[in-house]
Design a protein around this motif. Structure first.
Motif, short mmCIF file in Angstrom:
data_model
loop_
_atom_site.label_atom_id
_atom_site.label_comp_id
_atom_site.label_asym_id
_atom_site.label_seq_id
_atom_site.Cartn_x
_atom_site.Cartn_y
_atom_site.Cartn_z
N UNK B 49 143.23 -26.93 8.08
CA UNK B 49 144.35 -27.34 7.23
C UNK B 49 143.91 -27.55 5.79
N UNK B 50 144.73 -27.12 4.85
CA UNK B 50 144.45 -27.45 3.45
C UNK B 50 144.10 -26.22 2.63
N UNK B 51 143.73 -26.48 1.38
CA UNK B 51 143.47 -25.37 0.46
C UNK B 51 142.29 -24.52 0.89
N UNK B 52 141.38 -25.10 1.69
CA UNK B 52 140.21 -24.36 2.14
C UNK B 52 140.39 -23.84 3.56
N UNK B 53 141.62 -23.85 4.07
CA UNK B 53 141.82 -23.55 5.49
C UNK B 53 141.34 -22.15 5.88
N UNK B 80 142.21 -12.90 13.51
CA UNK B 80 141.77 -13.45 14.78
C UNK B 80 142.22 -14.86 15.05
N UNK B 81 142.96 -15.46 14.15
CA UNK B 81 143.43 -16.84 14.36
C UNK B 81 144.96 -16.87 14.25
N UNK B 82 145.55 -17.95 14.72
CA UNK B 82 147.00 -18.12 14.55
C UNK B 82 147.25 -18.69 13.15
N UNK B 83 147.91 -17.90 12.33
CA UNK B 83 148.15 -18.33 10.95
C UNK B 83 149.54 -18.94 10.81
N UNK B 84 149.60 -20.11 10.20
CA UNK B 84 150.88 -20.76 9.91
C UNK B 84 150.99 -20.95 8.41
N UNK B 85 152.08 -20.48 7.84
CA UNK B 85 152.27 -20.59 6.40
C UNK B 85 152.93 -21.92 6.06
N UNK B 86 152.43 -22.61 5.07
CA UNK B 86 153.08 -23.86 4.68
C UNK B 86 153.13 -24.02 3.17
N UNK B 87 153.46 -25.22 2.71
CA UNK B 87 153.68 -25.44 1.27
C UNK B 87 152.85 -26.62 0.74
N UNK B 122 146.15 -30.78 2.64
CA UNK B 122 146.59 -30.83 4.04
C UNK B 122 147.79 -31.75 4.23
N UNK B 123 147.83 -32.82 3.44
CA UNK B 123 148.87 -33.83 3.61
C UNK B 123 150.28 -33.22 3.54
N UNK B 124 150.56 -32.46 2.49
CA UNK B 124 151.90 -31.87 2.35
C UNK B 124 152.10 -30.72 3.32
N UNK B 125 151.02 -30.03 3.67
CA UNK B 125 151.15 -28.81 4.48
C UNK B 125 151.52 -29.09 5.92
N UNK B 126 151.22 -30.30 6.39
CA UNK B 126 151.54 -30.67 7.77
C UNK B 126 152.23 -32.03 7.75
N UNK B 127 153.52 -32.04 8.01
CA UNK B 127 154.24 -33.31 7.99
C UNK B 127 155.49 -33.20 8.87
N UNK B 128 155.79 -34.28 9.56
CA UNK B 128 157.04 -34.34 10.31
C UNK B 128 157.64 -35.74 10.10
N UNK B 129 158.52 -35.85 9.13
CA UNK B 129 159.05 -37.18 8.81
C UNK B 129 159.92 -37.73 9.96
N UNK B 130 159.86 -39.05 10.10
CA UNK B 130 160.71 -39.72 11.09
C UNK B 130 162.10 -40.00 10.52
#
Lengths: 405, 405
Positions: B49-53, B80-87, B122-130
């Protein structure tokens, strides 16, 4: 860390111009020696100028038996000497009167050596413009706000003056010795006190280019006129010798010798004060986390003259703003002590010399209102962190001491 | 001074996350060792996760034979990996999708060790707000502009999240190992990447006090509601171990080892960039004049993340603004070289990574217009001083190298 009061008294002692003169100069019956240089004199003319004029004039009247001593000050009168009251930071009629009186004494020829005792502020306190005073004041105001550095501002000033840039000495061939307490980073003698005893390395050509650069046509015309009337400023003053007897770095060096685990980061700090405080705190954080640039416990010493952008009508100065920047950035829990101190005793528009901080870690939101109203001393007053000394009669700029456990 | 290109290639080499993983981690058939710690694994789940992912995921897929590797990136796809695009820097629907997919894989239980490879962003790229995403985005926007420090901003975020503050691991007892490339001064693991793999040392009580402090009642109500629904965040994550494998200081240390007469001033630079440039120049002036804090020739190393107050619509960034502050303050004639470089390759809203300067001494008036329009790269473009690398696939903040002759 040594006690706050002990540190403050050390700073005051090491920045005292009287003590600096005593240490740098030996006065004998037949003259005075400075380092390896000796100057014959039995009846010198001594002119003391600037924020430290009282203490330097006091030294002069006490040490010389047959001296004529003149002190140009902002109010303090020295017994036994001719006291002239003048103004700072603005040039006024008083500045002109002071310049005329000094020129008169120099022309009198009634002395065998001319000793100048110069400290910061001397530039405004002694001036005789070659153009109408009100025009000079307007131009000066414009120059200070131009974004030009002090070197270029002085280049213009010297070419509008009947006394600066060495012109004051055109009428004497006597030996001139200048003992200087510097408040200018780098100690350039052609800048300190407006370069009153220094030959002028700049020219009308330079001054006119600066006028063109800031687009001031009236200034350009004045410069051309004064050049036609007076000719170029002296490029050499063979009979003048300048000595820096005290500056910010010397004070820091002596403090560093006495404080344990100390290091000097520099003595020429510039930039916006609140941001400088953040920068210093960043370094403190790295000392804490990584033992660079110095292992802890450490005492960091720094000096100079950061700027303040005035945004409101509150009470503040360089040192209170620097303190605010510091406490918003030093990491919570880092054990520190910070003393931010104006050696002249007056920080900004306050009655305080600075602040003494420790155990404070705050968010920017906590201090936002104080910064926006330029009311940063109010924040430290509430927290009882202000240092008050009153005017100290010297000026080697500001001293910052940070202790990191 | 060594060549500019040589220094830049050193910076890139030492800030490379792939190389850092190779150096920090030994992968064996039956597990991996980090320093003296060994973890058994034959089929790990690896989340990068993150800019160096991309570079970290590439390392993972090359080193592990039976791993499931997921990379959440801003665009780069790793074969060879599962790529997920985020912001980044804004949380979006993509961030939520990434969080849901990672939680699903964690819940699948189809692995024997969970390896996180975390870098800045990584913080913004992976988030699920409650809470509703649009409310979360509004609150986040408000928090960033509040003047609160990142610690307090994260305190609030973690208490509004279904995944941060350790919640993502509530459903697994498997060993979790996190290898971190830090872009946060001080390397606090509960801050880097929003503290995704760290237990939360803060509480709802803390978060609610922060909401009260900035006077955001809606935020306070959300916090109370989420607290009632989810309970407190985990205060301990016994199965999680975090390792910092690379940070700004490590890069500076390796550079310092190779550059002659070098010293590290710090790796945690904060404050307004243009003023930081003035501060650095002040120190350079003191090195030149007084040989403190280091004698010359010297190489001063500094790192961190100064701020930029955007004032206009031009092209600029931290490093171009710092460069401008530097050249207005370094004393004329001081022989220096300055490299100001963003390790992620992108400085501000420009296409440049930074600037490489020397032999420039200017007045503030010369650069005023560029600063006021936040168009500082235009100044250095004219002078051909910009550094362009493109995105580097890492982020250990900015590196400043100053050589003083």
């Amino acid at each position: 860390m040594v006690e706050e009061n002990e540190i403050l008294s050390k700073i005051l002692r090491y920045s005292d111009p009287y003590a600096a003169l005593e240490e740098s100069v030996r006065v004998r019956r037949d003259g005075l020696s400075i380092g390896n240089d000796f100057y014959l004199t039995k009846h010198p003319l001594i002119v003391s100028l600037g924020k430290a004029s009282h203490k330097m004039a006091k030294w002069a009247i006490e040490k010389f038996e047959n001296a004529k001593v003149v002190s140009v000050s902002l109010g303090e009168k020295t017994p036994g000497v001719e006291n002239i009251l003048s103004t700072h930071p603005n040039v006024s009629e008083n500045s002109v009167r002071a310049a005329l009186r000094i020129s008169e004494l120099i022309n009198s020829d009634d002395y065998d050596l001319l000793l100048f005792l110069i400290s910061g502020g001397a530039s405004a306190m002694v001036e005789n413009p070659a153009i109408p005073l009100e025009d000079y004041i307007r131009i000066n105001y414009r120059l200070i706000r131009s974004g030009l550095d002090i070197w270029k501002i002085n280049t213009v000033r010297k070419h509008l003056s009947l006394v600066k840039g060495g012109r004051m000495f055109s009428s004497t061939k006597k030996q001139v010795v200048s003992l200087i307490v510097s408040d200018v980073p780098g100690d350039d003698v052609s800048t300190i006190g407006g370069g009153i005893t220094a030959p002028d390395p700049t020219s009308y050509h330079d001054a006119i280019r600066i006028a063109e650069r800031i687009g001031d046509n009236q200034l350009k015309n004045f410069l051309l006129k004064v050049q036609a009337e007076l000719g170029e400023t002296p490029k050499e003053l063979k009979n003048v010798r300048n000595y820096i007897i005290l500056n910010n770095f010397k004070v820091l060096s002596r403090l560093a010798n006495e404080l344990s685990n100390s290091f000097i980061l520099g003595s020429e700090l510039q930039g916006e004060a609140v941001e400088a405080g953040k920068f210093i705190a960043s370094i403190v954080n790295s000392i804490h986390d990584y033992k660079v640039p110095h292992k802890s416990p450490a005492t960091l010493l720094l000096g100079g003259e950061p700027d303040v952008t005035v945004r409101g009508k509150g009470v503040g100065g360089r040192n209170s703003e620097l303190g605010i920047g510091f406490i918003t950035t030093v990491r919570k829990g880092v054990n520190y002590g910070l003393i931010a101190f104006a050696t002249d005793g007056i920080d900004g528009n306050s009655d305080y010399a600075g602040v003494s901080l420790g155990d404070m870690w705050v968010d920017e939101v906590d201090v936002k209102d104080y910064l926006e109203s330029s009311n940063t001393y109010a924040y430290f007053e509430v927290n009882n962190r202000c240092i008050k000394t009153g005017s100290t009669g010297t000026n080697v700029n500001n001293i910052y001491i940070v202790y990191i456990k």
